[in-house]
Design a protein around this motif. Structure first.
Motif, mmCIF file in Angstrom:
data_model
loop_
_atom_site.group_PDB
_atom_site.id
_atom_site.type_symbol
_atom_site.label_atom_id
_atom_site.label_comp_id
_atom_site.label_asym_id
_atom_site.label_seq_id
_atom_site.Cartn_x
_atom_site.Cartn_y
_atom_site.Cartn_z
ATOM 1 N N MET A 16 5.400 16.786 1.765
ATOM 2 C CA MET A 16 4.855 15.432 1.721
ATOM 3 C C MET A 16 5.897 14.423 1.251
ATOM 4 S SD MET A 16 1.432 14.289 -0.365
ATOM 5 C CE MET A 16 0.296 15.194 0.669
ATOM 6 N N ARG A 17 5.863 13.232 1.855
ATOM 7 C CA ARG A 17 6.673 12.108 1.381
ATOM 8 C C ARG A 17 5.745 10.941 1.120
ATOM 9 N NH1 ARG A 17 10.437 9.518 5.327
ATOM 10 N NH2 ARG A 17 8.882 9.441 6.897
ATOM 11 N N THR A 18 6.233 9.999 0.334
ATOM 12 C CA THR A 18 5.466 8.784 0.069
ATOM 13 C C THR A 18 6.316 7.577 0.428
ATOM 14 O OG1 THR A 18 6.238 8.602 -2.214
ATOM 15 C CG2 THR A 18 4.220 9.857 -1.843
ATOM 16 N N ALA A 19 5.654 6.481 0.742
ATOM 17 C CA ALA A 19 6.358 5.226 1.014
ATOM 18 C C ALA A 19 5.382 4.073 0.831
ATOM 19 C CB ALA A 19 6.926 5.211 2.434
ATOM 20 N N TRP A 20 5.956 2.929 0.465
ATOM 21 C CA TRP A 20 5.179 1.694 0.357
ATOM 22 C C TRP A 20 5.267 0.945 1.676
ATOM 23 C CZ3 TRP A 20 2.046 0.647 -3.595
ATOM 24 C CH2 TRP A 20 2.259 1.304 -4.822
ATOM 25 N N PHE A 21 4.151 0.368 2.083
ATOM 26 C CA PHE A 21 4.075 -0.458 3.284
ATOM 27 C C PHE A 21 3.377 -1.761 2.914
ATOM 28 C CE2 PHE A 21 4.053 3.910 4.714
ATOM 29 C CZ PHE A 21 4.916 3.908 5.806
ATOM 30 N N THR A 22 3.876 -2.870 3.448
ATOM 31 C CA THR A 22 3.114 -4.108 3.281
ATOM 32 C C THR A 22 1.840 -3.970 4.107
ATOM 33 O OG1 THR A 22 4.089 -5.236 5.187
ATOM 34 C CG2 THR A 22 5.230 -5.489 3.034
ATOM 35 N N ARG A 29 3.453 15.114 12.105
ATOM 36 C CA ARG A 29 3.482 14.474 10.792
ATOM 37 C C ARG A 29 2.686 13.181 10.907
ATOM 38 N NH1 ARG A 29 6.516 16.748 7.167
ATOM 39 N NH2 ARG A 29 6.595 14.905 5.858
ATOM 40 N N ARG A 30 1.859 12.876 9.906
ATOM 41 C CA ARG A 30 0.988 11.709 9.945
ATOM 42 C C ARG A 30 1.031 10.980 8.617
ATOM 43 N NH1 ARG A 30 0.122 10.665 15.112
ATOM 44 N NH2 ARG A 30 1.846 9.839 14.075
ATOM 45 N N TRP A 31 1.011 9.640 8.690
ATOM 46 C CA TRP A 31 0.884 8.802 7.500
ATOM 47 C C TRP A 31 -0.589 8.583 7.225
ATOM 48 C CZ3 TRP A 31 4.620 7.729 4.212
ATOM 49 C CH2 TRP A 31 5.953 7.753 4.649
ATOM 50 N N GLU A 32 -0.974 8.635 5.948
ATOM 51 C CA GLU A 32 -2.366 8.429 5.562
ATOM 52 C C GLU A 32 -2.407 8.066 4.078
ATOM 53 O OE1 GLU A 32 -3.497 13.084 4.776
ATOM 54 O OE2 GLU A 32 -3.304 12.386 6.850
ATOM 55 N N LEU A 59 0.865 -1.180 0.000
ATOM 56 C CA LEU A 59 0.000 0.000 0.000
ATOM 57 C C LEU A 59 0.901 1.230 0.000
ATOM 58 C CD1 LEU A 59 -2.051 -1.196 3.079
ATOM 59 C CD2 LEU A 59 -2.914 -1.205 0.730
ATOM 60 N N GLN A 60 0.564 2.237 -0.819
ATOM 61 C CA GLN A 60 1.350 3.465 -0.759
ATOM 62 C C GLN A 60 0.612 4.501 0.068
ATOM 63 O OE1 GLN A 60 2.926 6.704 -3.798
ATOM 64 N NE2 GLN A 60 4.180 4.844 -3.809
ATOM 65 N N LEU A 61 1.338 5.080 1.010
ATOM 66 C CA LEU A 61 0.804 6.131 1.864
ATOM 67 C C LEU A 61 1.619 7.401 1.668
ATOM 68 C CD1 LEU A 61 0.107 3.338 3.436
ATOM 69 C CD2 LEU A 61 -0.495 4.894 5.260
#
Length: 177
Positions: A139-145, A64-67, A51-53
């Protein structure tokens, strides 16, 4: 409940705040403060098990929050929800989706705000350049399993209610519910 009067007490490009005098069903009078915001789209970018957040500074929280990518298009309120979803995905992550599936409707804070959102699943992703708004430059992006995402929700690291609710809609959609 009957609205007796309404007055705008604040407005900017993203929201208005109004105060409504109401008459309840029992005849008593009351008052509501309502935040009116344009409806939004939230997108769950899914690639296999990932999933990319996006992560950004959320001023009201001071954190800062991931969403999941999400937002509105001030001045473009006529956009169809799927078009808004594709726009938000591209703007915040640079991703384009071959397929967008609507997962469901979310009410942000129905006791306080009129804003509603549509959650979408995005698959068949291709990477391009992000085109972030000025307020999104940090903003930054990252992939998470999925396991990482769920662990961060359980651990209190991901707390965005819309993202958590949208993920629940995804799980229900995958089960065929």
């Amino acid at each position: 409940m009957e609205q007796r009067s309404s007055r705008q007490v604040y407005a900017n490009d993203w929201m208005t705040v109004r105060e409504d005098a109401v008459r309840r069903d029992d005849g008593s009078d009351g008052i509501y403060g309502v935040v009116d915001k344009q409806d939004y789209a939230l997108v769950i970018p899914l690639d296999g098990d990932r999933l990319q957040l996006v992560e950004q500074f959320r001023y009201p929280l001071g954190l800062r929050r991931w969403e999941f990518p999400q937002g509105t298009a001030p001045g473009l309120s006529e956009l169809a929800p799927a078009e808004l979803a594709a726009r938000e995905l591209r703007e915040e992550t640079g991703l384009s989706a071959r397929r967008l599936v609507e997962l469901g409707l979310l009410d942000v804070a129905p006791g306080l705000a009129s804003q509603r959102g549509r959650a979408f699943l995005a698959t068949g992703l291709t990477q391009g350049a992000a085109a972030r708004e000025h307020e999104e430059q940090d903003m930054r992006t990252a992939w998470f399993t999925r396991a990482e995402f769920e662990a961060r929700v359980a651990g209190g690291e991901i707390t965005d209610a819309q993202s958590i609710a949208a993920y629940t809609l995804l799980l229900l959609w995958e089960r065929g519910t």
